[in-house]
Design a protein around this motif. Structure first.
Motif, PDB file in Angstrom:
ATOM      1  N   ASP A 250       0.839  -1.204   0.000  1.00  0.00           N
ATOM      2  CA  ASP A 250       0.000   0.000   0.000  1.00  0.00           C
ATOM      3  C   ASP A 250       0.872   1.250   0.000  1.00  0.00           C
ATOM      4  OD1 ASP A 250      -2.303   1.533   0.049  1.00  0.00           O
ATOM      5  OD2 ASP A 250      -2.459   1.488   2.234  1.00  0.00           O
ATOM      6  N   VAL A 251       1.943   1.240   0.811  1.00  0.00           N
ATOM      7  CA  VAL A 251       2.853   2.394   0.845  1.00  0.00           C
ATOM      8  C   VAL A 251       3.462   2.620  -0.537  1.00  0.00           C
ATOM      9  CG1 VAL A 251       5.076   3.215   1.716  1.00  0.00           C
ATOM     10  CG2 VAL A 251       3.390   2.278   3.301  1.00  0.00           C
ATOM     11  N   GLN A 252       3.904   1.547  -1.193  1.00  0.00           N
ATOM     12  CA  GLN A 252       4.502   1.690  -2.523  1.00  0.00           C
ATOM     13  C   GLN A 252       3.482   2.232  -3.525  1.00  0.00           C
ATOM     14  OE1 GLN A 252       7.727   1.421  -3.140  1.00  0.00           O
ATOM     15  NE2 GLN A 252       7.931   0.971  -0.935  1.00  0.00           N
ATOM     16  N   LYS A 255       2.976   5.885  -2.924  1.00  0.00           N
ATOM     17  CA  LYS A 255       4.139   6.639  -3.411  1.00  0.00           C
ATOM     18  C   LYS A 255       4.030   6.857  -4.910  1.00  0.00           C
ATOM     19  CE  LYS A 255       7.693   5.375  -0.016  1.00  0.00           C
ATOM     20  NZ  LYS A 255       8.976   4.624   0.194  1.00  0.00           N
ATOM     21  N   ARG A 256       3.620   5.802  -5.648  1.00  0.00           N
ATOM     22  CA  ARG A 256       3.480   5.934  -7.102  1.00  0.00           C
ATOM     23  C   ARG A 256       2.388   6.947  -7.452  1.00  0.00           C
ATOM     24  NH1 ARG A 256       3.951   0.248  -6.831  1.00  0.00           N
ATOM     25  NH2 ARG A 256       1.692   0.041  -7.091  1.00  0.00           N
ATOM     26  N   GLU A 257       1.255   6.862  -6.741  1.00  0.00           N
ATOM     27  CA  GLU A 257       0.150   7.775  -7.034  1.00  0.00           C
ATOM     28  C   GLU A 257       0.523   9.215  -6.694  1.00  0.00           C
ATOM     29  OE1 GLU A 257      -3.433   6.423  -5.221  1.00  0.00           O
ATOM     30  OE2 GLU A 257      -3.529   4.567  -6.400  1.00  0.00           O
ATOM     31  N   LEU A 258       1.304   9.410  -5.623  1.00  0.00           N
ATOM     32  CA  LEU A 258       1.755  10.755  -5.278  1.00  0.00           C
ATOM     33  C   LEU A 258       2.704  11.280  -6.352  1.00  0.00           C
ATOM     34  CD1 LEU A 258       1.949  13.156  -3.370  1.00  0.00           C
ATOM     35  CD2 LEU A 258       3.724  11.933  -2.091  1.00  0.00           C
ATOM     36  N   ALA A 259       3.602  10.413  -6.829  1.00  0.00           N
ATOM     37  CA  ALA A 259       4.527  10.824  -7.884  1.00  0.00           C
ATOM     38  C   ALA A 259       3.759  11.200  -9.151  1.00  0.00           C
ATOM     39  CB  ALA A 259       5.515   9.691  -8.179  1.00  0.00           C
ATOM     40  N   GLU A 260       2.733  10.401  -9.472  1.00  0.00           N
ATOM     41  CA  GLU A 260       1.908  10.710 -10.652  1.00  0.00           C
ATOM     42  C   GLU A 260       1.167  12.040 -10.469  1.00  0.00           C
ATOM     43  OE1 GLU A 260      -0.605   7.333 -11.056  1.00  0.00           O
ATOM     44  OE2 GLU A 260       1.016   6.000 -11.758  1.00  0.00           O
ATOM     45  N   ALA A 261       0.673  12.299  -9.251  1.00  0.00           N
ATOM     46  CA  ALA A 261      -0.028  13.564  -8.987  1.00  0.00           C
ATOM     47  C   ALA A 261       0.915  14.743  -9.160  1.00  0.00           C
ATOM     48  CB  ALA A 261      -0.608  13.535  -7.572  1.00  0.00           C
ATOM     49  N   ARG A 262       2.158  14.597  -8.689  1.00  0.00           N
ATOM     50  CA  ARG A 262       3.134  15.680  -8.843  1.00  0.00           C
ATOM     51  C   ARG A 262       3.495  15.887 -10.304  1.00  0.00           C
ATOM     52  NH1 ARG A 262       6.876  13.827  -3.685  1.00  0.00           N
ATOM     53  NH2 ARG A 262       5.711  15.005  -2.086  1.00  0.00           N
ATOM     54  N   LEU A 263       3.551  14.782 -11.068  1.00  0.00           N
ATOM     55  CA  LEU A 263       3.855  14.890 -12.492  1.00  0.00           C
ATOM     56  C   LEU A 263       2.736  15.630 -13.220  1.00  0.00           C
ATOM     57  CD1 LEU A 263       5.707  14.164 -14.846  1.00  0.00           C
ATOM     58  CD2 LEU A 263       4.500  11.969 -15.030  1.00  0.00           C
ATOM     59  N   LYS A 264       1.468  15.319 -12.885  1.00  0.00           N
ATOM     60  CA  LYS A 264       0.333  16.005 -13.503  1.00  0.00           C
ATOM     61  C   LYS A 264       0.361  17.489 -13.184  1.00  0.00           C
ATOM     62  CE  LYS A 264      -2.853  12.055 -13.607  1.00  0.00           C
ATOM     63  NZ  LYS A 264      -4.119  11.496 -13.058  1.00  0.00           N
ATOM     64  N   LEU A 303      -4.229  15.141  -1.131  1.00  0.00           N
ATOM     65  CA  LEU A 303      -4.963  13.892  -0.894  1.00  0.00           C
ATOM     66  C   LEU A 303      -4.013  12.701  -0.915  1.00  0.00           C
ATOM     67  CD1 LEU A 303      -7.600  12.247  -0.635  1.00  0.00           C
ATOM     68  CD2 LEU A 303      -7.753  12.294  -3.142  1.00  0.00           C
ATOM     69  N   HIS A 304      -3.122  12.654  -1.901  1.00  0.00           N
ATOM     70  CA  HIS A 304      -2.204  11.512  -2.008  1.00  0.00           C
ATOM     71  C   HIS A 304      -1.141  11.550  -0.905  1.00  0.00           C
ATOM     72  CE1 HIS A 304      -3.749   9.591  -5.571  1.00  0.00           C
ATOM     73  NE2 HIS A 304      -3.861  10.770  -6.175  1.00  0.00           N
ATOM     74  N   GLU A 305      -0.723  12.741  -0.493  1.00  0.00           N
ATOM     75  CA  GLU A 305       0.225  12.837   0.620  1.00  0.00           C
ATOM     76  C   GLU A 305      -0.410  12.312   1.909  1.00  0.00           C
ATOM     77  OE1 GLU A 305       1.367  16.909   0.663  1.00  0.00           O
ATOM     78  OE2 GLU A 305       3.030  16.627  -0.763  1.00  0.00           O
ATOM     79  N   GLU A 306      -1.696  12.661   2.098  1.00  0.00           N
ATOM     80  CA  GLU A 306      -2.398  12.165   3.287  1.00  0.00           C
ATOM     81  C   GLU A 306      -2.555  10.650   3.231  1.00  0.00           C
ATOM     82  OE1 GLU A 306      -6.022  14.336   3.257  1.00  0.00           O
ATOM     83  OE2 GLU A 306      -5.182  16.106   4.273  1.00  0.00           O
ATOM     84  N   ARG A 307      -2.884  10.149   2.026  1.00  0.00           N
ATOM     85  CA  ARG A 307      -3.015   8.700   1.886  1.00  0.00           C
ATOM     86  C   ARG A 307      -1.681   7.996   2.142  1.00  0.00           C
ATOM     87  NH1 ARG A 307      -6.757   8.141  -3.610  1.00  0.00           N
ATOM     88  NH2 ARG A 307      -8.763   8.680  -2.612  1.00  0.00           N
ATOM     89  N   LEU A 308      -0.572   8.593   1.680  1.00  0.00           N
ATOM     90  CA  LEU A 308       0.750   8.003   1.919  1.00  0.00           C
ATOM     91  C   LEU A 308       1.078   8.009   3.411  1.00  0.00           C
ATOM     92  CD1 LEU A 308       3.423   6.841   1.000  1.00  0.00           C
ATOM     93  CD2 LEU A 308       4.237   9.183   0.554  1.00  0.00           C
ATOM     94  N   ALA A 309       0.770   9.113   4.090  1.00  0.00           N
ATOM     95  CA  ALA A 309       1.023   9.189   5.537  1.00  0.00           C
ATOM     96  C   ALA A 309       0.214   8.127   6.280  1.00  0.00           C
ATOM     97  CB  ALA A 309       0.681  10.583   6.051  1.00  0.00           C
ATOM     98  N   GLU A 310      -1.057   7.963   5.866  1.00  0.00           N
ATOM     99  CA  GLU A 310      -1.897   6.952   6.504  1.00  0.00           C
ATOM    100  C   GLU A 310      -1.358   5.545   6.232  1.00  0.00           C
ATOM    101  OE1 GLU A 310      -5.725   7.709   4.883  1.00  0.00           O
ATOM    102  OE2 GLU A 310      -6.083   9.523   6.085  1.00  0.00           O
ATOM    103  N   ALA A 311      -0.886   5.310   4.996  1.00  0.00           N
ATOM    104  CA  ALA A 311      -0.333   3.996   4.651  1.00  0.00           C
ATOM    105  C   ALA A 311       0.917   3.708   5.474  1.00  0.00           C
ATOM    106  CB  ALA A 311      -0.015   3.935   3.158  1.00  0.00           C
ATOM    107  N   ARG A 312       1.765   4.723   5.656  1.00  0.00           N
ATOM    108  CA  ARG A 312       2.970   4.538   6.473  1.00  0.00           C
ATOM    109  C   ARG A 312       2.608   4.263   7.928  1.00  0.00           C
ATOM    110  NH1 ARG A 312       6.467   9.336   3.573  1.00  0.00           N
ATOM    111  NH2 ARG A 312       7.688   7.962   2.183  1.00  0.00           N
ATOM    112  N   GLU A 313       1.557   4.925   8.423  1.00  0.00           N
ATOM    113  CA  GLU A 313       1.112   4.686   9.790  1.00  0.00           C
ATOM    114  C   GLU A 313       0.614   3.248   9.951  1.00  0.00           C
ATOM    115  OE1 GLU A 313      -2.162   6.453  12.982  1.00  0.00           O
ATOM    116  OE2 GLU A 313      -1.527   7.671  11.261  1.00  0.00           O
ATOM    117  N   ARG A 314      -0.141   2.772   8.959  1.00  0.00           N
ATOM    118  CA  ARG A 314      -0.602   1.378   9.009  1.00  0.00           C
ATOM    119  C   ARG A 314       0.574   0.412   8.956  1.00  0.00           C
ATOM    120  NH1 ARG A 314      -4.702   3.540   5.654  1.00  0.00           N
ATOM    121  NH2 ARG A 314      -3.602   2.837   3.770  1.00  0.00           N
TER     122      ARG A 314
END
Length: 549
Positions: A250-252, A255-264, A303-314
């Motif tokens: 989930d963390v990986q 990370k990919r979705e956050l990278a894609e969001a930054r690219l967009k 949104l993706h940064e928050e999701r990444l933080a939540e995934a890291r917490e899990r």
């Protein structure tokens, strides 16, 4: 697991810290009812401290302890005055003396008061001693005539005679030979009240009704004996490991979705810049588009940064659920003994208290020797004689290499010094960095190396003592261990087994824990029973089970 209908021990918000500020409990909750409870946990988790708090030997720094009925407590280290008579150690000397006075015709009121309703006190005492294999001891014998294991059984006999409502046992099989352990097992089987036992003894823990696992200041309950606990724990750990893999994936993904969001977002910025440069639309329209794009992209990125933080917490939570019981690592080249080199000679050795070594015994490196025999046979006396702490009555014990002796009492440490300072006493030429680097191999890292020896648990004290001896200068090429698994939890026994597997010197271990002895690769078995003799590995269990009390 639900508590028993009648709760006899309740800890509410229990807090305790040692005088140096080391915290053991902070808000512990515990409720123990009828039945036999096995209290387990890593060394240093506070098992012995908890029993002492319940028994009233320590005072909590916070919270409350409520108990119903009388408490009986058998500590790890049983120390009895050697001048005491057996009846005094049993706590019946006064009643017994009054009974004898009445039988002799003295009808004084104080004698009847001393006896109370306990007119069969002597018969009960003899029956209890018989139950524990101490029937040959007369009530007028002195404690000084008994072995350490017999003293443990005598202290237990005193508790059984007192018939407390709650019985607390802390590592009760320490120092007991196999025959004596069986006596204790039988006593545990027969106990019908509340029993809480701290132990690493697998056979003893198979006799309990439930397991209380103390870890991280909290207790988790498991129904059934140790085997049921281990099965449930294995399932939990398998599930926890799966959760770690899911959380890592989930963390990986996040990370990919956050990278894609930054690219967009970067693409939209470049598109906006091109539109502004070409001036194809009015400025007010372009600015509105730019703000809308930035807001949309920004929300998407957040949104993706928050999701990444939540995934890291899990992931952190999943990793926390997987137990990490590190191993002690010993890689000390100075301890190497080449095959065939003589390390010890015993010749016509007569020990204090009667045991002897007839003829000559040569021990070579890197032999691994198990020294077995009944309680009181003289195993500790032989080790102390080899170590030079006791002079023999006659003969000689000659060591040809540097040796170190770790006694049952673990008194090689100065309680007022830290772990690191204690090691420095044995290795005065080593620098502080060298000492701390070496201590890390024994799981004393960072602030744990600065903990005072007097605050260590039994298992931690053993580990610190072993570190002090093995890191000593010169490095020991012959290591003498006396009942090394005493006070160690199961994880620590496994650590010790791994540590000794990597030790490259010669080894002599006195003990009754046959499974442990077999696990460390014993190459030679010596039985001390009046005299010293070699026995085959196949004879060990049979010989031990036939030991005389």
């Amino acid at each position: 697991m639900s508590a028993a209908p009648t709760t006899h021990v309740t800890c509410t918000g229990l807090a305790f810290a040692w005088p140096d500020g080391t915290e053991v409990f902070d808000g512990l909750q515990l409720a123990v009812g009828l039945g036999r409870t096995g209290l387990i946990g890593l060394n240093g988790s506070g098992k012995s401290t908890l029993l002492k708090l319940i028994a009233g030997e320590l005072t909590p720094t916070g919270g409350r302890i409520r108990t119903t009925g009388e408490i009986g407590f058998l500590p790890q280290a049983v120390t009895l005055d050697t001048a005491l008579r057996v009846d005094e150690a049993l706590g019946i000397a006064g009643a017994r003396a009054a009974l004898h006075a009445i039988e002799a015709g003295d009808a004084s009121e104080e004698h009847f008061t001393a006896v109370g309703d306990d007119w069969d006190v002597e018969e009960r005492a003899h029956a209890t001693l018989d139950q524990l294999g101490l029937g040959r001891l007369g009530l007028d014998r002195t404690v000084g005539e008994m072995s350490g294991g017999e003293c443990v059984l005598l202290a237990l006999a005193a508790l059984l005679l007192a018939r407390p409502d709650v019985l607390l046992l802390d590592e009760p099989t320490n120092n007991l030979d196999l025959r004596a352990r069986q006596r204790l097992y039988d006593a545990v089987d027969a106990w019908t009240g509340v029993l809480v036992v701290v132990s690493h003894d697998q056979e003893l823990l198979e006799r309990v009704d439930q397991i209380a696992d103390l870890r991280g200041g909290e207790v988790r309950w498991y129904g059934g004996p140790l085997s049921a606990y281990e099965e449930a724990l294995a399932q939990e750990q398998q599930a926890a490991a799966r959760m770690v893999r899911v959380a890592e994936a989930d963390v990986q993904r996040q990370k990919r979705e956050l990278a894609e969001a930054r690219l967009k977002l970067a693409r939209r910025k470049r598109y906006g810049q091109k539109m502004a440069e070409s001036k194809r639309e009015p400025k007010i329209v372009m600015n509105a588009r730019k703000r809308a794009a930035q807001e949309s992209a920004g929300k998407h990125r957040i949104l993706h940064e928050e999701r990444l933080a939540e995934a890291r917490e899990r992931l952190d939570e999943a990793v926390e659920a997987v137990r990490d019981d590190d191993e002690v690592r010993i890689d000390l080249p100075g301890t190497v003994v080449h095959p065939g080199r003589g390390v010890l000679t015993l010749r016509e050795l007569r020990l204090r208290y009667g045991a002897e070594v007839t003829g000559a015994y040569e021990i070579h490196g890197p032999e691994r020797i198990a020294l077995v025999g009944r309680n009181g046979a003289g195993k500790t006396t032989l080790l102390r004689t080899i170590a030079g702490e006791l002079a023999p009555e006659s003969g000689e014990a000659l060591a040809h290499v540097p040796l170190r002796f770790l006694p049952q009492r673990l008194d090689v440490l100065d309680d007022a010094l830290t772990v690191a300072e204690n090691v420095a006493r044995f290795a005065p030429e080593a620098t502080n960095n060298q000492i701390r680097s070496r201590l890390a191999r024994f799981l004393f890292r960072g602030a744990r190396a600065d903990q005072q020896a007097g605050t260590l648990s039994g298992g931690e004290r053993f580990r610190a003592s072993l570190a002090a001896l093995l890191l000593a200068e010169p490095a020991p090429r012959l290591l003498l261990l006396d009942e090394p698994t005493n006070n160690l939890d199961r994880a620590s026994v496994q650590r010790l087994t791994a540590a000794l597997a990597s030790y490259q010197g010669a080894l002599i271990v006195a003990g009754h824990d046959v499974p442990f002895l077999e696990s460390i690769g014993i190459t030679r078995w010596l039985l001390l029973d009046g005299t010293l003799r070699d026995i085959d590995a196949e004879e060990v269990r049979g010989t031990a089970s036939d030991e005389e009390e």
